[in-house]
Design a protein around this motif. Sequence first.
Motif, PDB file in Angstrom:
ATOM      1  N   MET A  40      48.475 -34.296   5.417  1.00 14.69           N
ATOM      2  CA  MET A  40      47.180 -33.976   5.983  1.00 14.69           C
ATOM      3  C   MET A  40      47.314 -33.398   7.381  1.00 14.69           C
ATOM      4  SD  MET A  40      44.886 -34.626   3.701  1.00 14.69           S
ATOM      5  CE  MET A  40      43.392 -34.637   4.687  1.00 14.69           C
ATOM      6  N   ILE A  59      41.356 -42.365   3.360  1.00  9.70           N
ATOM      7  CA  ILE A  59      41.593 -40.955   3.669  1.00  9.70           C
ATOM      8  C   ILE A  59      41.137 -40.630   5.082  1.00  9.70           C
ATOM      9  CG2 ILE A  59      40.870 -38.612   3.082  1.00  9.70           C
ATOM     10  CD1 ILE A  59      40.873 -39.466   0.153  1.00  9.70           C
ATOM     11  N   SER A 100      46.703 -42.746  -6.566  1.00 10.35           N
ATOM     12  CA  SER A 100      45.637 -41.766  -6.388  1.00 10.35           C
ATOM     13  C   SER A 100      46.146 -40.395  -5.940  1.00 10.35           C
ATOM     14  CB  SER A 100      44.622 -42.288  -5.372  1.00 10.35           C
ATOM     15  OG  SER A 100      43.641 -41.322  -5.081  1.00 10.35           O
ATOM     16  N   GLU A 101      47.063 -40.390  -4.978  1.00  8.26           N
ATOM     17  CA  GLU A 101      47.485 -39.135  -4.360  1.00  8.26           C
ATOM     18  C   GLU A 101      48.888 -38.697  -4.748  1.00  8.26           C
ATOM     19  OE1 GLU A 101      45.285 -37.421  -2.717  1.00  8.26           O
ATOM     20  OE2 GLU A 101      43.798 -39.038  -2.934  1.00  8.26           O
ATOM     21  N   ILE A 113      47.413 -45.931  -2.893  1.00  8.72           N
ATOM     22  CA  ILE A 113      47.443 -44.538  -2.457  1.00  8.72           C
ATOM     23  C   ILE A 113      48.358 -43.701  -3.357  1.00  8.72           C
ATOM     24  CG2 ILE A 113      48.079 -42.981  -0.572  1.00  8.72           C
ATOM     25  CD1 ILE A 113      45.497 -44.511  -0.092  1.00  8.72           C
ATOM     26  N   ARG A 114      49.477 -44.282  -3.746  1.00  5.63           N
ATOM     27  CA  ARG A 114      50.424 -43.536  -4.573  1.00  5.63           C
ATOM     28  C   ARG A 114      49.806 -43.195  -5.938  1.00  5.63           C
ATOM     29  NH1 ARG A 114      55.741 -43.052  -3.647  1.00  5.63           N
ATOM     30  NH2 ARG A 114      55.779 -44.923  -2.332  1.00  5.63           N
ATOM     31  N   MET A 166      38.961 -45.861  -0.956  1.00  7.05           N
ATOM     32  CA  MET A 166      39.738 -44.633  -0.871  1.00  7.05           C
ATOM     33  C   MET A 166      39.172 -43.692   0.179  1.00  7.05           C
ATOM     34  SD  MET A 166      42.161 -42.640  -1.599  1.00  7.05           S
ATOM     35  CE  MET A 166      42.990 -43.445  -2.963  1.00  7.05           C
ATOM     36  N   SER A 222      43.966 -39.596   7.836  1.00  6.44           N
ATOM     37  CA  SER A 222      43.935 -38.206   8.317  1.00  6.44           C
ATOM     38  C   SER A 222      43.348 -38.061   9.706  1.00  6.44           C
ATOM     39  CB  SER A 222      43.129 -37.345   7.336  1.00  6.44           C
ATOM     40  OG  SER A 222      41.777 -37.788   7.257  1.00  6.44           O
ATOM     41  N   PHE A 282      51.282 -38.964   2.782  1.00  7.27           N
ATOM     42  CA  PHE A 282      49.929 -38.405   2.701  1.00  7.27           C
ATOM     43  C   PHE A 282      49.423 -38.049   4.092  1.00  7.27           C
ATOM     44  CE2 PHE A 282      45.302 -38.952   2.843  1.00  7.27           C
ATOM     45  CZ  PHE A 282      44.910 -38.041   1.877  1.00  7.27           C
ATOM     46  N   ARG A 283      49.655 -38.943   5.070  1.00  6.06           N
ATOM     47  CA  ARG A 283      49.240 -38.665   6.451  1.00  6.06           C
ATOM     48  C   ARG A 283      49.954 -37.442   6.991  1.00  6.06           C
ATOM     49  NH1 ARG A 283      49.292 -43.535  10.556  1.00  6.06           N
ATOM     50  NH2 ARG A 283      47.027 -43.487  10.242  1.00  6.06           N
TER      51      ARG A 283
END
Length: 281
Positions: free
Chosen positions: A276, A232, A264-265, A261-262, A228, A236, A272-273
Amino acid sequence: MPDYDSQKEGFLVSRATGNILPAIPLPFYPRSTGINVFQQGKKEHIGGLLNQFVRIVWLISGTCETLVQDRMQLIGEDTVCFFLYGEERMIRCVSPEARVRWLCIDGPCAETIMLAFRYSRIQTADYPAALFDKLDQIIAEDSPNMIRRKSCLCMEILAAMAGEDNLLHPHEKLIPKCLTEIRRSFTDPDFGLETLCEQFSVSRTTLTRLFKRETHCSPGRYILNERMAKAIALLSGTDLPIEEVARQCGFRDRPTFTRFIRRSEGMSPSKFRSAMSKETV
């Protein structure tokens, strides 16, 4: 001196005066010594109030867990530790069998002398069998000369405790090696808990228990955390395609990485990108 058969089964020898200190003025006196033989799962547990002496414990063979300064420690052959006045004492056998040599000393300066050596509470040193054999032979003698000789023998035994401080059972050196291997190999999709167990010849149960004790995290979760953190950083900080990010984080394909990712975030890697990127604008 105890014969061979009694040593196989364990024995205890003590001074003639028992709990009463000898009349010869000395800084400390040997009180008792012996060998305990434990089978797997068996333990000795003594409360602090009953521990009115300094006790040195030398593991001759096998593997045990012991309580040292309120912390459970795994110890193996040629590991020596000690307990001071009023300390809780516990040792439990985790191998099929374990043989434990112990020595108790008391007197006005017993604790002071023990601490003066500045030993770690657990360390490794070769078991001084010959010195203990000599002590076994004369510990019950109560002539002034023998009382002094016994204390001198104890000082030799304490000197023999000197070894490589803080070297515990080989399992205790396992976790730093595992952490290094995880950081080196987590990008491999086939890498996981089973890989570590096979590489370091340790069971899942033992590795998980030791790992949690040292890192407060299971090995599997630690591997996922490393993946993870890498994900990240790449999402990012780079414009790499999602497929490439997934590959570098140890995932076989984009769908698996997306689910990771889904969970977790709460969003896809692309979202997510994007989120960020907006935060850094």
